[in-house]
Design a protein around this motif. Structure first.
Motif, PDB file in Angstrom:
ATOM      1  N   TYR A   1      -9.992 -18.046  -2.989  1.00 45.15           N
ATOM      2  CA  TYR A   1     -10.266 -17.856  -4.416  1.00 45.15           C
ATOM      3  C   TYR A   1     -10.801 -16.457  -4.717  1.00 45.15           C
ATOM      4  O   TYR A   1     -11.225 -16.182  -5.832  1.00 45.15           O
ATOM      5  CB  TYR A   1     -11.295 -18.898  -4.886  1.00 45.15           C
ATOM      6  CG  TYR A   1     -12.498 -18.961  -3.967  1.00 45.15           C
ATOM      7  CD1 TYR A   1     -13.473 -17.969  -3.979  1.00 45.15           C
ATOM      8  CD2 TYR A   1     -12.630 -19.994  -3.046  1.00 45.15           C
ATOM      9  CE1 TYR A   1     -14.549 -18.002  -3.107  1.00 45.15           C
ATOM     10  CE2 TYR A   1     -13.710 -20.040  -2.168  1.00 45.15           C
ATOM     11  CZ  TYR A   1     -14.662 -19.035  -2.210  1.00 45.15           C
ATOM     12  OH  TYR A   1     -15.724 -19.057  -1.346  1.00 45.15           O
TER      13      TYR A   1
ATOM     14  N   CYS B   1     -11.336 -15.471   1.633  1.00 43.19           N
ATOM     15  CA  CYS B   1     -11.466 -16.678   0.795  1.00 43.19           C
ATOM     16  C   CYS B   1     -10.261 -16.803  -0.138  1.00 43.19           C
ATOM     17  O   CYS B   1      -9.806 -15.824  -0.718  1.00 43.19           O
ATOM     18  CB  CYS B   1     -12.746 -16.615  -0.029  1.00 43.19           C
ATOM     19  SG  CYS B   1     -14.196 -16.366   0.996  1.00 43.19           S
TER      20      CYS B   1
ATOM     21  N   LYS C   1     -21.831 -14.497   2.577  1.00 41.70           N
ATOM     22  CA  LYS C   1     -21.459 -15.810   3.135  1.00 41.70           C
ATOM     23  C   LYS C   1     -21.701 -15.842   4.632  1.00 41.70           C
ATOM     24  O   LYS C   1     -21.251 -16.754   5.306  1.00 41.70           O
ATOM     25  CB  LYS C   1     -19.954 -16.051   2.927  1.00 41.70           C
ATOM     26  CG  LYS C   1     -19.566 -16.556   1.577  1.00 41.70           C
ATOM     27  CD  LYS C   1     -18.126 -17.044   1.570  1.00 41.70           C
ATOM     28  CE  LYS C   1     -17.758 -17.500   0.186  1.00 41.70           C
ATOM     29  NZ  LYS C   1     -17.183 -16.446  -0.617  1.00 41.70           N
TER      30      LYS C   1
ATOM     31  N   PHE D   1      -6.022  -7.028   1.569  1.00 36.68           N
ATOM     32  CA  PHE D   1      -7.459  -7.017   1.286  1.00 36.68           C
ATOM     33  C   PHE D   1      -8.257  -7.569   2.472  1.00 36.68           C
ATOM     34  O   PHE D   1      -9.397  -7.168   2.714  1.00 36.68           O
ATOM     35  CB  PHE D   1      -7.728  -7.858   0.032  1.00 36.68           C
ATOM     36  CG  PHE D   1      -9.171  -7.975  -0.343  1.00 36.68           C
ATOM     37  CD1 PHE D   1      -9.817  -6.934  -0.990  1.00 36.68           C
ATOM     38  CD2 PHE D   1      -9.891  -9.129  -0.059  1.00 36.68           C
ATOM     39  CE1 PHE D   1     -11.156  -7.039  -1.345  1.00 36.68           C
ATOM     40  CE2 PHE D   1     -11.228  -9.247  -0.409  1.00 36.68           C
ATOM     41  CZ  PHE D   1     -11.853  -8.189  -1.056  1.00 36.68           C
TER      42      PHE D   1
HETATM   43  S1  SF4 Z   1     -16.631 -13.360   1.099  1.00 38.95           S
HETATM   44 FE1  SF4 Z   1     -16.461 -12.701  -1.035  1.00 38.95          FE
HETATM   45  S2  SF4 Z   1     -15.393 -10.723  -0.958  1.00 38.95           S
HETATM   46 FE2  SF4 Z   1     -15.068 -11.748   1.011  1.00 38.95          FE
HETATM   47  S3  SF4 Z   1     -13.112 -12.763   0.777  1.00 38.95           S
HETATM   48 FE3  SF4 Z   1     -14.749 -14.247   0.284  1.00 38.95          FE
HETATM   49  S4  SF4 Z   1     -14.977 -14.105  -1.954  1.00 38.95           S
HETATM   50 FE4  SF4 Z   1     -13.839 -12.271  -1.296  1.00 38.95          FE
END
Ligand code: SF4
Length: 325
Positions: A67, A65, A151, A85
């Motif tokens: 953000y 994501c 998500k 990441f």
């Molecule tokens: S699902 Fe949550 S932890 Fe994974 S990239 Fe999106 S905001 Fe970051």
């Protein structure tokens, strides 16, 4: 070789463990590692949050994501480029007896939250099933108070198990849905499941007897903050059986800005100046805007007869801390 084999000697703690982790699989762009883990359940040091304990089965998150606030966590492993990441994913080596022993530290009434920093149902879960194996241990408990935020529609895989656990424990699952516009979601959350799939998971979970909330976090000014957009998410949440709904404005710490500002330049160039003015000096929006969003969300929630979020105050103005193993 992904890392300099001599490097671990110079590193300490989680950085040393990460550097010496075995490569389990390398997909086209994502590499999976297995991370030696001393403990699975961390204590939440943020007193503003209702939950006392946190569980994050994975380090890093493939959903990517734009953000995301958790990218800084890879810096603990000396992985400093923000995109690492989402491309170097660490699966914690799971050991059910150790996990069961750790659960004994949790006192009655203390809430545990799964997925406070990375998504517990990201693609790695299909292979490693760490979240699933944790739930299987939790299924043998009674009187626990725990929740999950994700998500991913993969959570629906565990609907039946979560339904069973719900009979003897207080369980709730939060699905994050920031927009129903699939094209916008693809831009903002490039590798997360489509909003319609997430709504399908809401339905399956509620049908299995699990309490489900929908979180429209984060609300991004002039991107997904219109009354129409938030109302449509809340309405769909209610139609699919969710019992609570919430939304709160974006906060953007410097590590998130490194990804979010270039993203804006590419896709929303007309917003760059305004976002920079508001976020470069302060990661949090203050004053009229958050108040306006709060009022808007309250009205929308009332319109669709949903509760406010029943579970922890999400960190809209404070970063969660990750435990280091
Ligand atoms: S699902 Fe949550 S932890 Fe994974 S990239 Fe999106 S905001 Fe970051």
């Amino acid at each position: 070789m992904l890392f300099d084999v001599d490097a671990p000697a110079k590193l300490v703690g989680i950085a040393r463990l990460a550097a010496s982790s075995e490569v389990l699989e390398a997909k086209q762009r994502v590499q999976y590692f297995e991370l030696e883990t001393r403990r699975f359940i961390g204590r939440n040091s943020n007193s503003r949050m209702r939950f006392v304990w946190t569980i994050n089965p994975y380090r890093g998150c493939e959903f990517g994501c734009k953000y995301c606030y958790a990218r800084y966590a890879h810096e603990f492993m000396e992985l400093r480029e923000p995109e690492l990441f989402e491309t170097k994913i660490y699966a914690k080596q799971f050991h059910a007896p150790s996990f069961r022993a750790e659960l004994k530290r949790v006192k009655r009434g203390e809430c545990i939250w799964i997925g406070t920093a990375t998504d517990p149902y990201q693609p790695a879960e299909r292979r490693f099933r760490i979240t699933r194996r944790m739930l299987e241990v939790l299924a043998s408990q009674r009187g626990l108070d725990f929740g999950i935020t994700t998500k991913s529609d993969l959570v629906a895989r565990d609907a039946e198990l979560l339904g069973q656990i719900s009979k003897r424990n207080a369980v709730r699952v939060n699905l994050t849905i920031t927009t129903l516009d699939a094209a916008l979601a693809r831009l903002l959350e490039p590798r997360a499941p489509r909003p319609a799939l997430r709504l399908g998971a809401v339905k399956k979970l509620t049908e299995a007897g699990v309490a489900v909330g929908v979180l429209a976090h984060p609300v991004m000014p002039l991107i997904n903050d219109s009354e129409e957009s938030l109302d449509s998410i809340c309405e769909a949440a209610a139609q699919n059986g969710a019992s609570f709904f919430s939304a709160a404005p974006l906060f953007l710490k410097p590590c998130s800005q490194q990804v979010f500002f270039p993203f804006l330049e590419q896709h929303f160039p007309h917003l760059v100046r305004r976002y920079r003015e508001r976020y470069e000096k302060n990661a949090y929006l203050r004053g009229h805007y958050p108040e306006m969003i709060q009022v808007r969300v309250r009205k929308i929630r009332e319109r669709h007869a949903l509760m406010s979020r029943e579970m922890p105050e999400w960190p809209v103005d404070e970063q969660l801390e990750l435990f280091s193993s």
